[in-house]
Structure formats: structure tokens, C-alpha cells
Design a protein around this motif. Sequence first.
Motif, PDB file in Angstrom:
ATOM      1  N   VAL A   1       0.852  -1.182   0.000  1.00 46.84           N
ATOM      2  CA  VAL A   1       0.000   0.000   0.000  1.00 46.84           C
ATOM      3  C   VAL A   1       0.891   1.236   0.000  1.00 46.84           C
ATOM      4  O   VAL A   1       1.810   1.345   0.819  1.00 46.84           O
ATOM      5  CB  VAL A   1      -0.917   0.026   1.247  1.00 46.84           C
ATOM      6  N   VAL A   2       0.615   2.168  -0.917  1.00 52.68           N
ATOM      7  CA  VAL A   2       1.346   3.432  -0.950  1.00 52.68           C
ATOM      8  C   VAL A   2       0.829   4.277   0.211  1.00 52.68           C
ATOM      9  O   VAL A   2      -0.359   4.564   0.301  1.00 52.68           O
ATOM     10  CB  VAL A   2       1.144   4.155  -2.302  1.00 52.68           C
ATOM     11  N   GLN A   3       1.730   4.662   1.131  1.00 51.10           N
ATOM     12  CA  GLN A   3       1.334   5.378   2.351  1.00 51.10           C
ATOM     13  C   GLN A   3       1.533   6.882   2.260  1.00 51.10           C
ATOM     14  O   GLN A   3       0.665   7.647   2.629  1.00 51.10           O
ATOM     15  CB  GLN A   3       2.098   4.832   3.560  1.00 51.10           C
ATOM     16  N   SER A   4       2.713   7.293   1.802  1.00 50.50           N
ATOM     17  CA  SER A   4       2.959   8.737   1.741  1.00 50.50           C
ATOM     18  C   SER A   4       3.852   9.057   0.551  1.00 50.50           C
ATOM     19  O   SER A   4       4.643   8.235   0.108  1.00 50.50           O
ATOM     20  CB  SER A   4       3.595   9.240   3.039  1.00 50.50           C
ATOM     21  N   ILE A   5       3.679  10.278   0.077  1.00 49.09           N
ATOM     22  CA  ILE A   5       4.406  10.738  -1.105  1.00 49.09           C
ATOM     23  C   ILE A   5       5.057  12.073  -0.762  1.00 49.09           C
ATOM     24  O   ILE A   5       4.412  12.966  -0.218  1.00 49.09           O
ATOM     25  CB  ILE A   5       3.444  10.900  -2.305  1.00 49.09           C
ATOM     26  N   GLU A   6       6.354  12.179  -1.114  1.00 51.17           N
ATOM     27  CA  GLU A   6       7.081  13.415  -0.830  1.00 51.17           C
ATOM     28  C   GLU A   6       7.893  13.792  -2.061  1.00 51.17           C
ATOM     29  O   GLU A   6       8.701  12.994  -2.556  1.00 51.17           O
ATOM     30  CB  GLU A   6       8.009  13.191   0.374  1.00 51.17           C
ATOM     31  N   GLN A   7       7.673  15.001  -2.578  1.00 45.85           N
ATOM     32  CA  GLN A   7       8.392  15.477  -3.764  1.00 45.85           C
ATOM     33  C   GLN A   7       9.794  15.901  -3.351  1.00 45.85           C
ATOM     34  O   GLN A   7       9.974  16.647  -2.385  1.00 45.85           O
ATOM     35  CB  GLN A   7       7.646  16.663  -4.384  1.00 45.85           C
ATOM     36  N   LYS A   8      10.816  15.379  -4.076  1.00 46.00           N
ATOM     37  CA  LYS A   8      12.212  15.748  -3.819  1.00 46.00           C
ATOM     38  C   LYS A   8      12.857  16.113  -5.153  1.00 46.00           C
ATOM     39  O   LYS A   8      13.458  15.266  -5.803  1.00 46.00           O
ATOM     40  CB  LYS A   8      12.979  14.585  -3.189  1.00 46.00           C
ATOM     41  N   GLY A   9      12.700  17.361  -5.569  1.00 47.15           N
ATOM     42  CA  GLY A   9      13.239  17.785  -6.857  1.00 47.15           C
ATOM     43  C   GLY A   9      12.470  17.118  -7.987  1.00 47.15           C
ATOM     44  O   GLY A   9      11.243  17.194  -8.049  1.00 47.15           O
ATOM     45  N   ASP A  10      13.201  16.461  -8.880  1.00 51.60           N
ATOM     46  CA  ASP A  10      12.564  15.788 -10.014  1.00 51.60           C
ATOM     47  C   ASP A  10      11.987  14.429  -9.635  1.00 51.60           C
ATOM     48  O   ASP A  10      11.189  13.866 -10.376  1.00 51.60           O
ATOM     49  CB  ASP A  10      13.579  15.585 -11.157  1.00 51.60           C
ATOM     50  N   THR A  11      12.413  13.896  -8.498  1.00 54.34           N
ATOM     51  CA  THR A  11      11.942  12.569  -8.099  1.00 54.34           C
ATOM     52  C   THR A  11      10.923  12.674  -6.968  1.00 54.34           C
ATOM     53  O   THR A  11      10.820  13.688  -6.294  1.00 54.34           O
ATOM     54  CB  THR A  11      13.104  11.660  -7.642  1.00 54.34           C
ATOM     55  N   ILE A  12      10.203  11.580  -6.798  1.00 54.44           N
ATOM     56  CA  ILE A  12       9.208  11.497  -5.740  1.00 54.44           C
ATOM     57  C   ILE A  12       9.634  10.366  -4.815  1.00 54.44           C
ATOM     58  O   ILE A  12       9.949   9.265  -5.268  1.00 54.44           O
ATOM     59  CB  ILE A  12       7.815  11.205  -6.324  1.00 54.44           C
ATOM     60  N   SER A  13       9.667  10.643  -3.530  1.00 57.37           N
ATOM     61  CA  SER A  13       9.999   9.631  -2.535  1.00 57.37           C
ATOM     62  C   SER A  13       8.680   9.070  -1.992  1.00 57.37           C
ATOM     63  O   SER A  13       7.859   9.815  -1.447  1.00 57.37           O
ATOM     64  CB  SER A  13      10.824  10.264  -1.417  1.00 57.37           C
ATOM     65  N   ILE A  14       8.495   7.778  -2.163  1.00 61.35           N
ATOM     66  CA  ILE A  14       7.218   7.154  -1.829  1.00 61.35           C
ATOM     67  C   ILE A  14       7.432   6.071  -0.786  1.00 61.35           C
ATOM     68  O   ILE A  14       8.262   5.180  -0.969  1.00 61.35           O
ATOM     69  CB  ILE A  14       6.576   6.550  -3.088  1.00 61.35           C
ATOM     70  N   LYS A  15       6.674   6.138   0.309  1.00 59.54           N
ATOM     71  CA  LYS A  15       6.716   5.082   1.328  1.00 59.54           C
ATOM     72  C   LYS A  15       5.679   4.030   0.961  1.00 59.54           C
ATOM     73  O   LYS A  15       4.509   4.344   0.752  1.00 59.54           O
ATOM     74  CB  LYS A  15       6.425   5.640   2.714  1.00 59.54           C
TER      75      LYS A  15
END
Length: 178
Positions: free
Chosen positions: A16-30
Motif C-alpha cells: 500500500v502506498v502510504q505517503s508521497i514526498e516530492q524531492k526535486g525531479d523525483t518522488i519519494s514514496i513510502k
Amino acid sequence: MFRTLQLEVRKKTDCVVQSIEQKGDTISIKVDGHKVFWGKLVYHTFIVEFDPLSQKGQCECYKFESAGILCCHTLAVWSYYRVDTIPSCYVIPRLSKNVIHKHTYIKSGHDVARNDESDNLFRHLCSEFYNVSQEFVSCDEEAVILRAALCDAKSKLTDYRASMCSTTVAATQNTMPI
């Protein structure tokens, strides 16, 4: 390898995708994944770095980097972002069903479709080469002559194959309607 990837696709449903955080051009997804371990649900959280432009993902479990198999966490992220085509950098040619294998001495259950005539010819040629090389390997000068003869034979066969291919292409071009 297909079965291993198939298992990862099945395990994707447990992620299950829990959280999404934008980091520049990439997205950090938990991504939370769970499995039953000794009768209890065990949860693990993995972070997948995802680039929406190239659609590449890298999970902190490093399954692709270590085993060449996409992990369920990356597959879950692709599913979340509706990526329907696996980027070509994740398709390893040696694991593809379209890879062309040369003859081997090791037979497997997958060899049923192999042309028996081709297999017999291959084994006969190997036997002949083995007998010839065994006879002339003890003398360095004879081994050099044998190696030169093999190189010459390979060169002639390569030229023959190229001429047959060009003849086939020319014949095909002559029979194509305009």
C-alpha cells in the motif's frame, strides 16, 4: 525467473502506498508491505524513489540491483501511477524469452522443441572436432596449424552466410510489388 517475477506481481497486492514526498525531479514514496510470519501479520515499510518523467523507480530493498527481479514495492508504485509499460532498462536481455541460446551439452526439459536433427549434427561435429584436436594438441606447431584452419573455416562460413543473406534480401526485393 518468470515464476519469481510472477510471485512479486502477486505480492504487489499486499503493498500500500502510504505517503508521497516530492524531492526535486523525483518522488519519494513510502510503501507498506505486509506478510504473514508465524501466523502474525508483519509490516515492513520501504521507500521507493520514483522519477515520473522516465518512470524509473529504485526501491531501498535493492532487489532489482541484486537479483535482476523487480520488487513488489516498485511494482506497487508503478500501479499507483498507472505505469502500464515496464521501462526497457528493467528488461534484462539474457532473461528474455526471445534470447537465442547456442547449443549446449546440457539438456533440459525446455529442449523438447529443439530440432533433433540440428542437435544430432551439433553433437557429431563436436565429436569430430574433439577427435581431431585430441590428436594434434600434443605438438605446438600442429596446434597452431589446426587453430589457423579453424579461423579460416570460420571466416569462410561467415562470408558464405553473409552472401546467402544478401542473396535472400535481393530475391525478396525483386519479388515485392510496387
